[in-house]
Design a protein around this motif. Structure first.
Motif, PDB file in Angstrom:
ATOM      1  N   LEU A  40      38.286  34.432  36.543  1.00 22.89           N
ATOM      2  CA  LEU A  40      39.402  33.878  35.852  1.00 22.89           C
ATOM      3  C   LEU A  40      40.789  34.039  36.623  1.00 22.89           C
ATOM      4  O   LEU A  40      41.564  33.282  36.912  1.00 22.89           O
ATOM      5  N   ALA A  41      41.291  35.466  36.566  1.00 22.95           N
ATOM      6  CA  ALA A  41      42.477  35.716  37.068  1.00 22.95           C
ATOM      7  C   ALA A  41      42.747  35.527  38.372  1.00 22.95           C
ATOM      8  O   ALA A  41      43.595  35.265  38.798  1.00 22.95           O
ATOM      9  N   THR A  42      41.630  35.800  39.000  1.00 26.98           N
ATOM     10  CA  THR A  42      41.773  35.471  40.543  1.00 26.98           C
ATOM     11  C   THR A  42      41.930  34.015  41.010  1.00 26.98           C
ATOM     12  O   THR A  42      42.537  33.389  41.778  1.00 26.98           O
ATOM     13  N   SER A  43      41.194  33.003  40.230  1.00 27.33           N
ATOM     14  CA  SER A  43      41.349  31.565  40.297  1.00 27.33           C
ATOM     15  C   SER A  43      42.902  31.142  39.895  1.00 27.33           C
ATOM     16  O   SER A  43      43.459  30.415  40.653  1.00 27.33           O
ATOM     17  N   LYS A  44      43.290  31.825  38.800  1.00 27.57           N
ATOM     18  CA  LYS A  44      44.560  31.301  38.450  1.00 27.57           C
ATOM     19  C   LYS A  44      45.888  31.831  39.288  1.00 27.57           C
ATOM     20  O   LYS A  44      46.986  31.326  39.474  1.00 27.57           O
ATOM     21  N   SER A  45      45.446  33.008  39.837  1.00 20.21           N
ATOM     22  CA  SER A  45      46.478  33.508  41.007  1.00 20.21           C
ATOM     23  C   SER A  45      46.429  33.025  42.345  1.00 20.21           C
ATOM     24  O   SER A  45      47.273  33.019  43.135  1.00 20.21           O
ATOM     25  N   GLY A  46      45.220  31.932  42.486  1.00 17.27           N
ATOM     26  CA  GLY A  46      45.212  31.125  43.645  1.00 17.27           C
ATOM     27  C   GLY A  46      44.601  32.204  44.998  1.00 17.27           C
ATOM     28  O   GLY A  46      44.721  31.604  46.118  1.00 17.27           O
ATOM     29  N   GLU A  47      44.067  33.319  44.731  1.00 19.36           N
ATOM     30  CA  GLU A  47      43.697  34.050  45.760  1.00 19.36           C
ATOM     31  C   GLU A  47      42.274  33.710  45.966  1.00 19.36           C
ATOM     32  O   GLU A  47      41.417  32.960  45.104  1.00 19.36           O
ATOM     33  N   GLU A  48      41.613  34.354  46.940  1.00 23.76           N
ATOM     34  CA  GLU A  48      40.128  34.110  47.392  1.00 23.76           C
ATOM     35  C   GLU A  48      39.289  35.031  46.623  1.00 23.76           C
ATOM     36  O   GLU A  48      39.812  36.286  46.343  1.00 23.76           O
ATOM     37  N   HIS A  49      38.188  34.819  46.244  1.00 25.43           N
ATOM     38  CA  HIS A  49      37.266  35.586  45.613  1.00 25.43           C
ATOM     39  C   HIS A  49      36.383  36.538  46.418  1.00 25.43           C
ATOM     40  O   HIS A  49      36.202  36.068  47.694  1.00 25.43           O
ATOM     41  N   PHE A  50      35.983  37.876  45.862  1.00 20.00           N
ATOM     42  CA  PHE A  50      35.388  38.490  46.783  1.00 20.00           C
ATOM     43  C   PHE A  50      35.597  38.958  48.170  1.00 20.00           C
ATOM     44  O   PHE A  50      34.843  39.064  49.035  1.00 20.00           O
ATOM     45  N   THR A  51      37.079  39.108  48.428  1.00 19.37           N
ATOM     46  CA  THR A  51      37.502  39.328  49.758  1.00 19.37           C
ATOM     47  C   THR A  51      37.631  40.811  50.003  1.00 19.37           C
ATOM     48  O   THR A  51      37.745  41.402  50.947  1.00 19.37           O
ATOM     49  N   ASP A  52      38.057  41.687  48.888  1.00 17.63           N
ATOM     50  CA  ASP A  52      38.387  43.056  48.919  1.00 17.63           C
ATOM     51  C   ASP A  52      37.073  43.936  48.358  1.00 17.63           C
ATOM     52  O   ASP A  52      36.179  43.239  48.000  1.00 17.63           O
TER      53      ASP A  52
END
Length: 237
Positions: A94-106
């Motif tokens: 949820l936090a990653t989606s709200k921040s506009g970042e891509e998931h599971f990249t780091d």
């Protein structure tokens, strides 16, 4: 308040593509809500991997101290750990989606996803545990023995990755929000706790007398009653 020429002046490029964007208003947000979400993510993750998982494994590791009840602490501890892991994972998504970042990249995100998958397999493996062979069976390598080995390896992997993940998350939070890095304190406390558990295991091995009646829970007691045995066989799942 006199306007004068700045000592340091130059042009620069500012990339705002990664700035958190409010999809409703189209305005860049301050990210305050994201910080609260990451705090919640860290709290649930710490409870899962620094409390529930170690406690569940410790109950099996020190099962001589509670020979007939350790299995219940172990099973329910794993269930609680999986529940907390799922909550931790959903908050991060949820936090990653709200921040506009891509998931599971780091690496942190990839390890988190791996921990969720491994935890699901661990619970599923517990449900599908093979039955024990009878004492008269001379076969050494059985489905139960293979299952036990995989169960131990998977549990140790989850414990190791989870403990590392908590410390890594503390460092990431401190770097992103400019707070005090609690990771060194966490690792010192972790070393102390692991030393205590290791010392307890050594004490149990040296000074706790082996009990004759050492069941592993209700299932074992029922099995032995059906077989007409008075003394259940000790076995770590």
């Amino acid at each position: 308040n006199i306007l004068t020429k700045h000592v340091f002046a130059n042009s620069f490029n500012l990339d705002v593509n990664k700035c958190p964007l409010d999809t409703d208003s189209g305005h860049i947000t301050t990210g305050g809500n994201h910080k609260a979400r990451w705090v919640a993510h860290g709290i649930f993750g710490t409870l899962a991997f620094a409390v529930a998982v170690p406690s569940s494994l410790a109950s099996a590791f020190l099962r001589q101290l509670m020979p007939t009840t350790w299995i219940f602490f172990h099973v329910y501890g794993n269930i609680v750990a999986l529940t907390l892991t799922l909550i931790t994972f959903l908050i991060a998504v949820l936090a990653t989606s709200k921040s506009g970042e891509e998931h599971f990249t780091d690496p942190h995100g990839k390890i988190g996803l791996s921990l969720l998958v491994l935890s699901l397999f661990q619970i599923l493996g517990g449900v599908l545990r093979p039955d024990k062979v009878t004492r008269q069976n001379p076969v050494r390598i059985t489905k139960r023995n293979i299952w036990k080995w995989l169960h131990h390896v998977l549990g140790s992997t989850i414990l190791s990755l989870g403990l590392y993940q908590v410390g890594d998350g503390l460092s990431m939070f401190a770097e992103d929000y400019g707070t005090y890095n609690l990771a060194p304190v966490y690792f010192v406390m972790l070393a102390i706790c692991l030393s205590i558990v290791g010392g307890a295991k050594l004490w149990v091995s040296l000074f706790v007398e082996e009990r004759t009646f050492r069941g592993t829970g209700v299932d074992t007691e029922v099995e032995n009653l059906q077989q007409g045995s008075r003394y259940p066989e000790t076995e770590m799942i």
